[in-house]
Write a protein that holds these residues in place. Sequence first.
Motif, short mmCIF file in Angstrom:
data_model
loop_
_atom_site.label_atom_id
_atom_site.label_comp_id
_atom_site.label_asym_id
_atom_site.label_seq_id
_atom_site.Cartn_x
_atom_site.Cartn_y
_atom_site.Cartn_z
N GLU A 153 0.83 -1.22 0.00
CA GLU A 153 0.00 0.00 0.00
C GLU A 153 0.86 1.26 0.00
O GLU A 153 0.59 2.21 -0.75
CB GLU A 153 -0.95 -0.04 1.21
CG GLU A 153 -2.07 -1.06 1.00
CD GLU A 153 -2.77 -1.50 2.28
OE1 GLU A 153 -3.69 -2.33 2.19
OE2 GLU A 153 -2.40 -1.02 3.38
N ASN A 154 1.91 1.26 0.82
CA ASN A 154 2.82 2.42 0.85
C ASN A 154 3.49 2.62 -0.50
O ASN A 154 3.63 3.74 -0.99
CB ASN A 154 3.90 2.23 1.92
CG ASN A 154 3.36 2.53 3.30
OD1 ASN A 154 2.37 3.25 3.43
ND2 ASN A 154 3.96 1.96 4.32
N LYS A 202 1.02 4.06 -2.91
CA LYS A 202 0.74 5.48 -2.63
C LYS A 202 1.88 6.35 -3.16
O LYS A 202 1.65 7.40 -3.76
CB LYS A 202 0.57 5.69 -1.12
CG LYS A 202 0.04 7.06 -0.77
CD LYS A 202 -0.44 7.16 0.66
CE LYS A 202 -1.08 8.50 0.91
NZ LYS A 202 -1.60 8.64 2.28
N GLY A 229 -4.66 15.15 0.95
CA GLY A 229 -5.03 13.86 1.54
C GLY A 229 -5.15 12.81 0.46
O GLY A 229 -5.01 13.08 -0.74
N THR A 230 -5.45 11.58 0.88
CA THR A 230 -5.50 10.45 -0.07
C THR A 230 -6.61 10.65 -1.10
O THR A 230 -6.43 10.35 -2.28
CB THR A 230 -5.71 9.12 0.69
OG1 THR A 230 -4.71 9.02 1.72
CG2 THR A 230 -5.58 7.92 -0.23
N CYS A 244 -8.54 4.23 -3.15
CA CYS A 244 -8.30 4.65 -1.75
C CYS A 244 -7.86 3.43 -0.93
O CYS A 244 -6.94 3.52 -0.11
CB CYS A 244 -9.57 5.25 -1.13
SG CYS A 244 -9.94 6.91 -1.74
N CYS A 278 -4.34 2.38 -1.75
CA CYS A 278 -3.32 3.21 -1.09
C CYS A 278 -3.29 2.97 0.42
O CYS A 278 -2.55 3.63 1.15
CB CYS A 278 -3.57 4.70 -1.35
SG CYS A 278 -3.26 5.15 -3.07
N ASP A 303 -5.72 3.54 2.63
CA ASP A 303 -6.41 4.55 3.45
C ASP A 303 -7.91 4.24 3.52
O ASP A 303 -8.70 4.67 2.67
CB ASP A 303 -6.17 5.94 2.86
CG ASP A 303 -6.53 7.04 3.84
OD1 ASP A 303 -7.39 6.80 4.73
OD2 ASP A 303 -5.98 8.15 3.72
N ASN A 308 -9.99 5.29 5.74
CA ASN A 308 -10.76 6.49 6.10
C ASN A 308 -11.14 7.28 4.85
O ASN A 308 -12.26 7.80 4.74
CB ASN A 308 -9.95 7.38 7.06
CG ASN A 308 -9.84 6.74 8.43
OD1 ASN A 308 -10.81 6.20 8.94
ND2 ASN A 308 -8.64 6.77 8.99
N ALA A 309 -10.22 7.37 3.90
CA ALA A 309 -10.52 8.08 2.65
C ALA A 309 -11.63 7.35 1.90
O ALA A 309 -12.54 7.99 1.33
CB ALA A 309 -9.25 8.16 1.80
#
Length: 688
Positions: free
Chosen positions: A132-133, A136, A157-158, A194, A197, A199, A201-202
């Motif tokens: 994921e990192n 991103k 943000g993402t 999202c 990546c 995230d 929350n995104a």
Amino acid sequence: MLVQWEQVKQRVLYTLLGAGEDALDFSQDVEPSFVTEVTAPGRSALDNVEVAYGRQIYIFNEKIVNGHIQPNLGDLCAAVAESLDDKNVSDMWLMVKQMTDVLLVPAKDTLKSRTCVEMQIAFVRQALGFLENSYKNYTMMTVFGNLHQAQLGGVPGTYQLVRSFLNIKLPGPLPGMQDGEIEGHPVWAVIYYCLRCGDLNAAMQVVNRVQHQLGDFKTWFQEYMNSPDRRLSPTSENKLRLHYRRVLRNIADPYKRAVYCLIGKCDISDNHGEVADKTEDYLWLKLNQVCFDDDGSSSPQDRLTLPQLQKQLLEDYGESHFSASQQPFLYFQVLFLTAQFEAAVAFLFRVERLRSHAVHVALVLYELRLLLKSSGQSAQLLSQEPGDPPMVRRLNFIRLLMLYTRKFESTDPREALQYFYFLRNEKDSQGENMFMRCVSELVIESREFDMLLGRLEKDGSRKPGVIDKFAGDTRSIISKVALEAENKGLFEEAVRLYELAKNPDKVLELMNRLLSPVIAQVSAPQSNKERLKNTAVAIAERYRSQGIAGEKSVDSTFYLLLDLMTFFDEYHAGHVDRAYDVMERLKLLPLSQDSVEERVAAFRNFSDEVRHNLSEVLLATMNILFTQYKRLKGAPAGTPGRQQRAIEDRDMQLRSQARSLITFAGMIPYNMAGDTNARLVQMELLMN
């Protein structure tokens, strides 16, 4: 003898990789073979990458031997990658560090800790985090590389990153997309990226904005997000899977299908090629679908275990599917991220130019107690052992290190020693400490005795060698190397080593064996005899000045051989009277009739080293008597009566001495060289 043969077999095995482990030819250059190549003397066989790693290994060992806190070997090795300016290598070390950053439990049984559920969950979590990192970072690079097309804006943000990324990746409208759009992009595509990546929350932000279009999905996604192990409850999971099978399986929106399969861990046979078009994406999707608890509620098409995924990647797809020969780092990553560390290391090790990276990854795993090692030393580099779970592989760690150091141990023994230090707790099939064994072989192969084991100073003290840093009990290591040298017939080296190990009995025993064949030879500058004589005299002087003595019979034999060497040196130089005086003092041969029996009795106490020279000693002594006799006969005539009588007495004495030697030669229980007796008798006759 059997142990030696075992060790020879091991060395042959280490030199050849073994059946089915041929080196992969990944480049057009002629690669070095596994057999040690002869390098120009004084030139290092290490390349710049190996030197850089070797420096870090030195730093690591230095801290350990000095009793400091153990440094992080992964960090030290990763620093090498930064200095190399190679993105593949940097990414590899980033991944290794992330995958090994798990809660390590002090376990004696590595297999148990590696296969326990908690550890496997941790590995999957770390792998997902890494993928994921990386993704991103990739989206950011894409966006910042195409700022005009990306139209980056809004709250950082993402979500904004994904929106800008999609401006580049999906510039136009796509057919078949469901549930509308958000800011001009398909809803499910935004949710998927999202998640990709890392995230959640995104993704939730997007779900909240379009929740009225998504039916029950918000409830399921909320539950998934709040679950510590990213898993829906069995009830919710079954509902989602049922909905997926009835309504979504055949829809055209690939992103919606991928998100549902990911959240519900279902339909594991679908590879989602339209969305996951790269190996990393495929791996990320599959790792997200891996289940650990078997509650029996999942049907086979909805259940993917970690061993299943491992088997699929290593055995079903294998190297050819991933074009491993063109992309070795990618295949290494595929195996490593699915916790198949041993298979990953063994694969990379077979790529000649990447071998040093593989070895150091193995060392990091070994130091963290995460490496599964072969129990037998003769096992292949990568093997399966009976009794292990199906997808568990083991790495022959000892062989890996021995193969790696084989290339440079003769040119760079100090560096090889640093690597052998990792084997200090390993034992070979005979129960022998591997560090001791490797040091012993290294010293004999490289012949760097003084540098590695230390040097004996003139005053008898020992100047420390490189080994002193690594071993508390250096004497036992030096004794082992000495024994190894002796067994290989390297007696002069063994003498030096036994002296270093303060073992006078062995020093004198071997010196006696070395001196015995040469004492009767004619001395010449730089000859074998001259060299051994100098060594023997130096030892004798050292031992006498320090009051050191060996076992009585060995000790007396040594000094007798030295005296016999002096006798022969005088004899060959033509100093017959001085040689005669030496022989008289030694009381080795009877020089009168009444001492014959006494000398025959004493002969039984002499060692073989002295007896082997008896023929030469007898012939030389008889020759001295004959020379003195001829000289006497050649004296001018007409001398006064008293002197004439003295000449006659001396004549009788010489003939009596010659007769004593003949009697002695006939009485001793020893078979001398064929014609010795005949030659003695011949000379004695010439004196009558």
